[in-house]
Design an enzyme around this catalytic site. Structure first.
Site, PDB file in Angstrom:
ATOM      1  N   ARG A 172       1.170-122.614  53.371  1.00 36.00           N
ATOM      2  CA  ARG A 172       0.707-122.357  52.011  1.00 36.00           C
ATOM      3  C   ARG A 172       0.684-123.657  51.212  1.00 36.00           C
ATOM      4  NH1 ARG A 172       3.500-117.487  49.011  1.00 36.00           N
ATOM      5  NH2 ARG A 172       1.708-117.830  47.626  1.00 36.00           N
ATOM      6  N   CYS A 231       7.837-122.252  43.776  1.00 32.87           N
ATOM      7  CA  CYS A 231       7.459-121.486  44.966  1.00 32.87           C
ATOM      8  C   CYS A 231       6.183-120.730  44.626  1.00 32.87           C
ATOM      9  CB  CYS A 231       8.591-120.554  45.385  1.00 32.87           C
ATOM     10  SG  CYS A 231       9.096-119.391  44.087  1.00 32.87           S
TER      11      CYS A 231
END
Length: 276
Positions: A172, A231
């Protein structure tokens, strides 16, 4: 005060003269709700707290899990029996992300004695209960500011001038995949630091010296100065902040994280592997 507690230590304290308030915050990204699992069996006396509705505000421009309103969070904690002078232990199913989010919120809100059950429910070998407790109302009154907090501009500045860690999976970070947010990639200048590398195979945190070595290799040293973490939506990032706390580093959390950053098309996006 240590930030984590073992199952054996928790069993001893729960049987002692000053038992901690127990909060069950089982949750998983994209998974089933945690309440049915709680109803099927939880630590005796534990109160269930829902991450999506009680440890976060409504999703929107501030991200998928923005911070809850201070008054609302205080009311949830008091309902669970949390007082200013009572120790609190939070746990989840074992991943540690949700428990870390609850730990961070309580610490940010000024509670001085909060710990995470290391390894979560999976580490507990004692009996479980299906009773739903009704604790006496607590008196905890949140006073924000107990933990450092970043907004988007602060995260950008830290990525440029200090150290900003990206706690998501490496794929990611690189932008290879993005299953949730508008666009893949990372904040320019951020360093890839997957949360999964904070723990051993059993889900327990690595020892403090190993965590310190890990974060040192990522650039977090005594000379580094300010360190920040983000995050996807401020949940697994709290786990990274907790790991850094164990290692002896205080880190700021960008609570809006990638879900907030990537929703603003004016903000730059970097892709590809960590250039270090």
């Amino acid at each position: 005060m240590t930030a984590i507690i073992s199952a054996a230590q928790l069993a001893g304290e729960s049987a002692g003269p000053r038992p901690p308030v127990l909060l069950d915050v089982r949750w998983s990204l994209g998974g089933p709700p945690g309440r049915p699992a709680y109803d099927a069996g939880h630590l005796p006396g534990a109160v269930y707290i829902d991450l999506d509705t009680e440890l976060a505000g409504p999703a929107g421009a501030g991200g998928r899990h923005p911070l809850p309103g201070v008054a609302a969070f205080g009311a949830v904690m008091r309902r669970a029996g949390v007082s200013a002078d009572t120790p609190v232990v939070v746990y989840d199913g074992g991943q540690g992300w949700a428990a870390a989010r609850a730990w961070w919120l309580l610490r940010w809100a000024g509670h001085p004695d909060v710990r995470v059950l290391d390894g979560g429910l999976a580490a507990w070998t004692g009996p479980l209960s299906t009773d739903t407790p009704s604790p006496a109302e607590g008196d905890f009154a949140p006073v924000p500011g107990g933990m450092p907090l970043l907004d988007a501009d602060g995260a950008a500045a830290l990525a440029d001038e200090g150290l900003l860690l990206d706690a998501r999976a490496a794929e990611r970070y690189r932008g290879d995949v993005e299953p949730i947010d508008r666009v893949g990639g990372h904040i320019p200048g951020a360093v890839s630091a997957p949360t999964t590398e904070n723990v051993a195979e059993d889900g327990r945190f690595l020892p403090a010296d190993r965590l310190s070595a890990r974060f040192g290799a990522l650039g977090a040293t005594e000379e580094t100065g300010n360190v920040g973490v983000y995050c996807g939506s401020g949940v697994s990032g709290a786990h990274e902040v907790l790991a850094m706390e164990i290692a002896g580093h205080r880190a700021a959390l960008y609570a809006g994280s990638w879900s907030e950053w990537s929703s603003d098309e004016s903000r730059p996006v970097a892709t590809g592997p960590d250039p270090r």
